[in-house]
Design an enzyme around this catalytic site. Structure first.
Site, mmCIF file in Angstrom:
data_model
loop_
_atom_site.group_PDB
_atom_site.id
_atom_site.type_symbol
_atom_site.label_atom_id
_atom_site.label_comp_id
_atom_site.label_asym_id
_atom_site.label_seq_id
_atom_site.Cartn_x
_atom_site.Cartn_y
_atom_site.Cartn_z
ATOM 1 N N LYS A 112 0.818 -1.219 0.000
ATOM 2 C CA LYS A 112 0.000 0.000 0.000
ATOM 3 C C LYS A 112 0.848 1.263 0.000
ATOM 4 O O LYS A 112 0.399 2.319 -0.433
ATOM 5 C CB LYS A 112 -0.966 0.013 1.194
ATOM 6 C CG LYS A 112 -2.072 -1.025 1.056
ATOM 7 C CD LYS A 112 -3.238 -0.749 1.988
ATOM 8 C CE LYS A 112 -4.389 -1.704 1.690
ATOM 9 N NZ LYS A 112 -5.498 -1.580 2.602
ATOM 10 N N LYS A 194 -5.405 -10.860 -6.582
ATOM 11 C CA LYS A 194 -6.732 -11.013 -5.977
ATOM 12 C C LYS A 194 -7.681 -9.903 -6.443
ATOM 13 O O LYS A 194 -7.250 -8.789 -6.746
ATOM 14 C CB LYS A 194 -6.630 -11.042 -4.455
ATOM 15 C CG LYS A 194 -6.416 -9.696 -3.813
ATOM 16 C CD LYS A 194 -6.724 -9.755 -2.320
ATOM 17 C CE LYS A 194 -6.757 -8.335 -1.779
ATOM 18 N NZ LYS A 194 -7.787 -8.031 -0.856
ATOM 19 N N LYS A 197 -11.072 -3.939 -4.568
ATOM 20 C CA LYS A 197 -11.789 -2.709 -4.931
ATOM 21 C C LYS A 197 -10.821 -1.593 -5.296
ATOM 22 O O LYS A 197 -11.193 -0.625 -5.931
ATOM 23 C CB LYS A 197 -12.739 -2.265 -3.828
ATOM 24 C CG LYS A 197 -12.081 -2.061 -2.500
ATOM 25 C CD LYS A 197 -13.127 -1.757 -1.464
ATOM 26 C CE LYS A 197 -12.709 -2.141 -0.063
ATOM 27 N NZ LYS A 197 -12.733 -3.555 0.233
HETATM 28 P P1 ADP Z 1 -9.948 -5.046 -0.939
HETATM 29 O O1 ADP Z 1 -8.653 -5.692 -1.308
HETATM 30 O O2 ADP Z 1 -10.965 -5.224 -1.991
HETATM 31 O O3 ADP Z 1 -9.753 -3.601 -0.563
HETATM 32 P P2 ADP Z 1 -10.194 -5.537 1.896
HETATM 33 O O4 ADP Z 1 -8.715 -5.489 2.061
HETATM 34 O O5 ADP Z 1 -11.019 -4.411 2.412
HETATM 35 O O6 ADP Z 1 -10.516 -5.788 0.344
HETATM 36 O O7 ADP Z 1 -10.704 -6.883 2.539
HETATM 37 C C1 ADP Z 1 -11.895 -7.069 3.296
HETATM 38 C C2 ADP Z 1 -12.051 -8.543 3.632
HETATM 39 O O8 ADP Z 1 -12.341 -9.283 2.436
HETATM 40 C C3 ADP Z 1 -10.793 -9.190 4.229
HETATM 41 O O9 ADP Z 1 -11.158 -10.206 5.172
HETATM 42 C C4 ADP Z 1 -10.141 -9.814 3.041
HETATM 43 O O10 ADP Z 1 -9.300 -10.885 3.397
HETATM 44 C C5 ADP Z 1 -11.333 -10.267 2.202
HETATM 45 N N1 ADP Z 1 -10.999 -10.219 0.798
HETATM 46 C C6 ADP Z 1 -10.604 -9.136 0.086
HETATM 47 N N2 ADP Z 1 -10.384 -9.435 -1.190
HETATM 48 C C7 ADP Z 1 -10.645 -10.749 -1.317
HETATM 49 C C8 ADP Z 1 -10.611 -11.648 -2.419
HETATM 50 N N3 ADP Z 1 -10.280 -11.262 -3.621
HETATM 51 N N4 ADP Z 1 -10.947 -12.925 -2.185
HETATM 52 C C9 ADP Z 1 -11.313 -13.329 -0.953
HETATM 53 N N5 ADP Z 1 -11.368 -12.538 0.131
HETATM 54 C C10 ADP Z 1 -11.044 -11.261 -0.041
#
Ligand code: ADP
Ligand code: TRP
Length: 328
Positions: A112, A194, A197
């Site tokens: 990040k 992965k 958002k």
């Molecule tokens: P992002 O990467 O979209 O910003 P966050 O870091 O806010 O997502 O993650 C929120 C929750 O969702 C966490 O528990 C994270 O491990 C899970 N999570 C985020 N992206 C994924 C994904 N692609 N597949 C499965 N779980 C995810």
């Protein structure tokens, strides 16, 4: 009863990766009769700049999503992190017990902070310690998260063990609970990373609020490979990811989806997948909108959750303050 806790950032956008990686596991764990805690991590969200008006909206949206997904406030303590000041209080105490070296190893911070130079917030650096406080306050046995958060839960374990060694048994040492399937839904435009958002293009993810046309377009344009058969193969990550999503939204195993598409090509498969995703999201979207309309009810649910969480957190803080010697 084992206690389970997870937190999610209040962003305006939640995608199916968040849903299957974090939200749905909490709903299933609730059915297993655990004592559940689910909270909206607003103080984590401000580690990066937020528009205050949007943050407030996103918080109510997050609460609506959890309730729509099946979180039952009678069985899950649903609350807002900032309403329980013990989180930041314990985070400070843990800050004083965490080492620069171990914090510098946090891969999410490195990712990040990349390209941001000197203007990265200190909050972003110490954020895993706030997360450790979130967990340790409630004697949590297991923390359901996606694989990207495993390192942070391990830090919480290390801090709990360190504190217990120094001051006597105080904290339960939590286990990360990583889902085998759904723990890592990959990006539609780049199946080697992965779904996220913060991806550069909205084609990367399917938002829980995407409309039918958008879902069709995103799935039809998802990256696949040059193969022709619909068969799960890790060497074909694009297709493997789409098969995983198919299996998650229909609750069928991958083999049975493959069987449906034997002898068929990508176009048929993607069309089928788009309809399956749409059918899966439709009832959830309807419920999200219903909850969003009743802000008073959402706030009432969050108030009740904050009250219960505060009671437990304060009990733990009493012990912690005594242990470190600040109680006169
Ligand atoms: P992002 O990467 O979209 O910003 P966050 O870091 O806010 O997502 O993650 C929120 C929750 O969702 C966490 O528990 C994270 O491990 C899970 N999570 C985020 N992206 C994924 C994904 N692609 N597949 C499965 N779980 C995810
Ligand atoms: N850091 C997590 C994320 O960004 C959210 C989070 C904060 C969390 N505190 C937590 C998750 C405690 C589990 C337990 O996804």
């Amino acid at each position: 009863m084992p206690r389970i806790l997870t937190g999610l950032q209040p962003t305006g956008l939640l995608h199916i990766g968040n849903y299957f990686g974090a939200i749905e596991p909490m709903v299933s764990l609730q059915a297993e009769g655990n004592e559940n805690f689910l909270f909206i991590v607003d103080y984590h969200a401000i580690t990066v700049p937020q528009d205050p008006k949007k943050l407030r909206e996103h918080m109510l949206f997050a609460a609506a999503v959890y309730l729509a997904a099946g979180i039952d406030p009678a069985r899950t303590t649903l609350f807002q992190q900032s309403r329980v000041p013990a989180h930041t209080e314990l985070a400070w105490i843990l800050d004083c017990h965490a080492y620069m070296g171990e914090m510098e190893r946090m891969t999410q911070f490195k990712d990040k902070a990349k390209g941001k130079g000197e203007s990265v917030s200190v909050g972003l650096f110490v954020y895993p310690i706030l997360m450790a406080a979130d967990i340790l306050l409630y004697d949590i046995a297991a923390v359901p998260v996606g694989v990207d958060q495993k390192q942070h839960v391990e830090l919480a374990r290390d801090l709990a063990e360190r504190f217990n060694r120094l001051y006597g048994q105080t904290f339960t040492v939590p286990e990360p609970k990583i889902r085998a399937r759904g723990a890592r839904v990959m990006g539609l435009d780049d199946p080697l990373k992965k779904m996220s958002k913060s991806a550069s293009s909205p084609k990367n993810y399917i938002s829980l609020l995407d409309d039918e046309e958008t879902i069709r377009k995103k799935i039809m344009s998802a990256v696949t490979d040059a193969g022709t058969t619909i068969a799960y193969d890790e060497a074909r990550p694009g297709l493997a990811n789409l098969l995983t999503i198919f299996s998650l939204v229909t609750q069928r195993d991958v083999a049975s989806v493959e069987a449906d598409y034997a002898g068929k090509g990508y176009a048929d498969f993607k069309r089928g997948l788009a309809e399956a995703v749409i059918a899966f999201l439709r009832p959830i979207q309807t419920k999200i909108r219903e909850y969003q309309k009743d802000e008073i009810e959402l706030k009432r649910i969050l108030d009740t959750g904050a009250l219960r969480a505060s009671e437990l957190a304060e009990q733990k803080m009493k012990v912690v303050r005594e242990r470190i010697g600040v109680t006169l």
